[in-house]
Design a protein around this motif. Sequence first.
Motif, short mmCIF file in Angstrom:
data_model
loop_
_atom_site.label_atom_id
_atom_site.label_comp_id
_atom_site.label_asym_id
_atom_site.label_seq_id
_atom_site.Cartn_x
_atom_site.Cartn_y
_atom_site.Cartn_z
N ARG A 85 0.90 -1.41 -0.03
CA ARG A 85 -0.03 -0.02 -0.11
C ARG A 85 0.91 1.28 0.01
N PRO A 86 0.54 2.49 -0.92
CA PRO A 86 1.39 3.37 -0.80
C PRO A 86 1.19 4.13 0.56
N PHE A 87 2.38 4.54 0.94
CA PHE A 87 2.34 5.50 2.29
C PHE A 87 1.63 6.94 2.04
N GLY A 88 0.79 6.92 3.05
CA GLY A 88 -0.23 8.21 3.41
C GLY A 88 0.11 8.63 4.86
N ALA A 89 0.74 9.68 5.06
CA ALA A 89 0.73 9.99 6.50
C ALA A 89 -0.39 10.72 7.07
N ALA A 90 -1.50 10.03 6.77
CA ALA A 90 -2.65 10.53 7.52
C ALA A 90 -2.90 10.24 8.77
N ALA A 95 2.03 5.81 9.88
CA ALA A 95 3.45 5.60 10.04
C ALA A 95 4.25 4.70 10.85
N ARG A 96 3.48 4.22 11.97
CA ARG A 96 3.92 2.94 12.71
C ARG A 96 3.81 1.72 11.91
N LEU A 97 2.87 1.67 11.16
CA LEU A 97 2.68 0.37 10.28
C LEU A 97 3.75 0.28 9.17
N ASN A 113 6.49 -0.08 0.48
CA ASN A 113 5.26 0.07 -0.22
C ASN A 113 5.17 -0.08 -1.59
N ALA A 114 4.07 0.33 -2.38
CA ALA A 114 3.85 0.30 -3.95
C ALA A 114 4.90 0.83 -4.90
#
Length: 118
Positions: A85-90, A95-97, A113-114
């Motif tokens: 999964r692309p990183f999204g700092a939501a 972030a931990r994952l 990530n992808a």
Amino acid sequence: MSLPERELLIAVLGSAIERTGRGGQAKVAKMIGYSPTSVCLAAKGKYPAGARKMLEKMLQVFPATVECPVLGSIEITRCVEERRRPFGAASGFAARLRKACGQCKHNTTGERNASGDR
């Protein structure tokens, strides 16, 4: 074999080899009815034929769950999906994952990530 299938096979093999302990790939090969050479090639992502059948056999013989340091006990397919999964700092959780995936022993491809960021 498509990339997700290859990743899933590598992840399942890595988990199975870890669970079987001493004897590793040879023991797994015997348990699933494949040659040690085939299992070695599959673990490197270079198995040329019938990888889907090997993956199906692996999932029959070995439970398809792993222990995620963030999510707990999860299906190995979710492990691969989360890693891709692309990183999204939501959120701090995301972030931990992402950090945990990059350092996890189940991440045998080294992917975070992808997009392939590392």
